[in-house]
Design an enzyme around this catalytic site. Structure first.
Site, PDB file in Angstrom:
ATOM      1  N   LYS A 186       0.837  -1.208   0.000  1.00 47.67           N
ATOM      2  CA  LYS A 186       0.000   0.000   0.000  1.00 47.67           C
ATOM      3  C   LYS A 186       0.873   1.260   0.000  1.00 47.67           C
ATOM      4  CE  LYS A 186      -3.631  -2.719   0.913  1.00 47.67           C
ATOM      5  NZ  LYS A 186      -4.640  -3.135  -0.064  1.00 47.67           N
TER       6      LYS A 186
HETATM    7  C1  LIG Z   1      -5.723  -4.163   0.769  1.00 51.12           C
HETATM    8  C2  LIG Z   1      -7.159  -3.862   0.858  1.00 51.12           C
HETATM    9  C3  LIG Z   1      -7.932  -4.234   1.969  1.00 51.12           C
HETATM   10  C4  LIG Z   1      -7.460  -5.176   3.052  1.00 51.12           C
HETATM   11  O1  LIG Z   1      -6.319  -4.841   3.701  1.00 51.12           O
HETATM   12  P1  LIG Z   1      -5.463  -5.994   4.446  1.00 51.12           P
HETATM   13  O2  LIG Z   1      -4.528  -5.215   5.283  1.00 51.12           O
HETATM   14  O3  LIG Z   1      -4.807  -6.818   3.413  1.00 51.12           O
HETATM   15  O4  LIG Z   1      -6.427  -6.783   5.268  1.00 51.12           O
HETATM   16  C5  LIG Z   1      -9.241  -3.786   2.041  1.00 51.12           C
HETATM   17  N1  LIG Z   1      -9.789  -3.054   1.054  1.00 51.12           N
HETATM   18  C6  LIG Z   1      -9.100  -2.703  -0.044  1.00 51.12           C
HETATM   19  C7  LIG Z   1      -9.755  -1.877  -1.086  1.00 51.12           C
HETATM   20  C8  LIG Z   1      -7.761  -3.110  -0.191  1.00 51.12           C
HETATM   21  O5  LIG Z   1      -7.082  -2.769  -1.293  1.00 51.12           O
END
Ligand SMILES: *Cc1c(COP(=O)(O)O)cnc(C)c1O
Length: 368
Positions: A186
């Site tokens: 991210k």
């Molecule tokens: C990555 C993501 C999540 C979940 O995050 P995690 O930390 O992997 O549980 C939720 N919503 C969106 C849109 C994402 O891209």
């Protein structure tokens, strides 16, 4: 030139001294769960997001789940979600026992289309869960207006938009509460799993703090059946370092995106991302559309350029959601997007030369 879709190692090397210091500081402290680092990170990230509270949790999915739980959303309730999102958004709703009710996106921005929300509202609807997909916020004013009219909560999924702004305001401050993910890929990634919740609601924040820690405020006193979902000290310490760079790294993503938008604007095979005048995106992904997406992807791959598809199958067509009984054709806008989208290499460590190489290669590829 080989250009990976995502480079996670270079950002570490750029901050190696600070991150290694943070590692030693935590390791030598002898305290690893819910301590000074998490507390400091929560204060710093709340300030960054322009909100009163931040609560560090285990991951992004848990962040969304805990918010919905704290809002007392459960079996029999419905939550409006985008039909095009990563499945985690839907799973957070399902974990509470409530039902995700998909609404199609605006085909220009890929984000929840406010015009289509009202027809999906029933007497069981409790909340709207817009996702700020690919790094750009959803159009929040009309969404909040609908929510106010029907007495619904608004929960932002900010997993892809750390630092993005909507009419000058930060993502994470635009609804009743927001869930962030710090998954390594991210915009602000940890070195493992991590997540956070932001909100201005004192009561909700208090409840989430209890929920994330076994339903306990005082050790071994359990008021409710809670969860174990805590951001750990090590990840919090790393994230404090990363937070000091978030704006600068988002700025670099914007420069790569600007190069792509300019260099590819005359390519008639592509539909490039659109930025409405109220948006200030942080380009988690640079997603374009192409009718012959698979040909384009294969040729880019042969040229040494890594790409990804976000996402190949929408949640309503996943076997995991067969129980909802959606067949192909139920959400055509979303299904169409999934067939045509392609994400180009993007990240804070990408050079201008790499972006130029991607552009030149793209413009040379012959697409039937
Ligand atoms: C990555 C993501 C999540 C979940 O995050 P995690 O930390 O992997 O549980 C939720 N919503 C969106 C849109 C994402 O891209």
């Amino acid at each position: 030139m080989i250009i990976p879709f995502l480079d996670l190692k270079s950002p570490y090397l750029e901050l190696q001294a600070e991150l290694d210091d943070a590692y030693r500081r935590v390791m030598e402290s002898g305290w690893y769960i819910l301590g000074k680092e998490v507390e400091a990170f929560e204060a710093e990230f709340a300030e960054y997001c322009q909100v009163k509270h931040c609560i560090g949790v285990g991951n992004g999915l848990e962040a969304l789940h805990l918010i919905l739980r704290a809002m007392d959303i459960g079996p029999g309730d419905e939550v409006i979600v985008p039909s095009n999102t990563y499945i985690a958004t839907w799973l957070a709703v399902s974990y509470t026992g409530a039902t995700p009710v998909p609404v199609e996106p605006d085909v220009i921005t890929y984000n929840l289309n406010p015009v289509l929300i009202e027809v999906a509202i029933t007497k069981n609807t409790k909340a709207i869960l817009p996702v700020h997909l690919y790094g750009q916020t959803a159009d929040m004013d009309p969404i909040n207006a609908i929510a106010a009219r029907y007495g619904l909560k608004v929960v932002e999924d900010v997993a892809q938009s750390h630092g993005a702004r909507y009419k000058g305001r930060r993502a994470g401050s635009l609804g009743d509460a927001a869930g962030f993910s710090f998954y390594p890929g991210k915009n602000m990634g940890a070195f493992g799993d991590g997540g956070a919740i932001t909100t201005n609601d004192d009561q909700l924040a208090k409840k989430i703090r209890v929920l994330r820690n076994y339903g306990s405020q005082i050790k071994y006193h359990n008021e409710i059946k809670g969860y174990n979902s805590r951001l750990d000290e090590l990840q919090a310490a790393f994230l404090r370092v990363k937070l000091t760079k978030l704006d600068e790294w988002n700025e670099r993503r914007k420069q790569i995106a600007a190069s792509y938008l300019d260099g590819l604007k005359s390519n008639e095979h592509l539909v490039l991302p659109h930025v409405p005048e109220w948006a200030d995106p942080v380009w988690h992904l640079f997603v374009l559309r192409c009718k012959n997406r698979d040909v384009l992807q294969r040729q880019l791959n042969e040229a040494g350029i890594g790409t990804m598809i976000h996402y190949p199958i929408p949640p309503h067509l996943q076997p995991a959601y067969s129980e909802l009984g959606f067949s192909e054709g139920t959400f055509p806008i979303s299904e169409n997007i999934h067939v045509e989208v392609l994400s180009l290499p993007m990240g804070p460590s990408m050079s201008k030369a790499q972006a130029e190489f991607v552009i030149k290669t793209m413009n040379r590829i012959l697409i039937p």
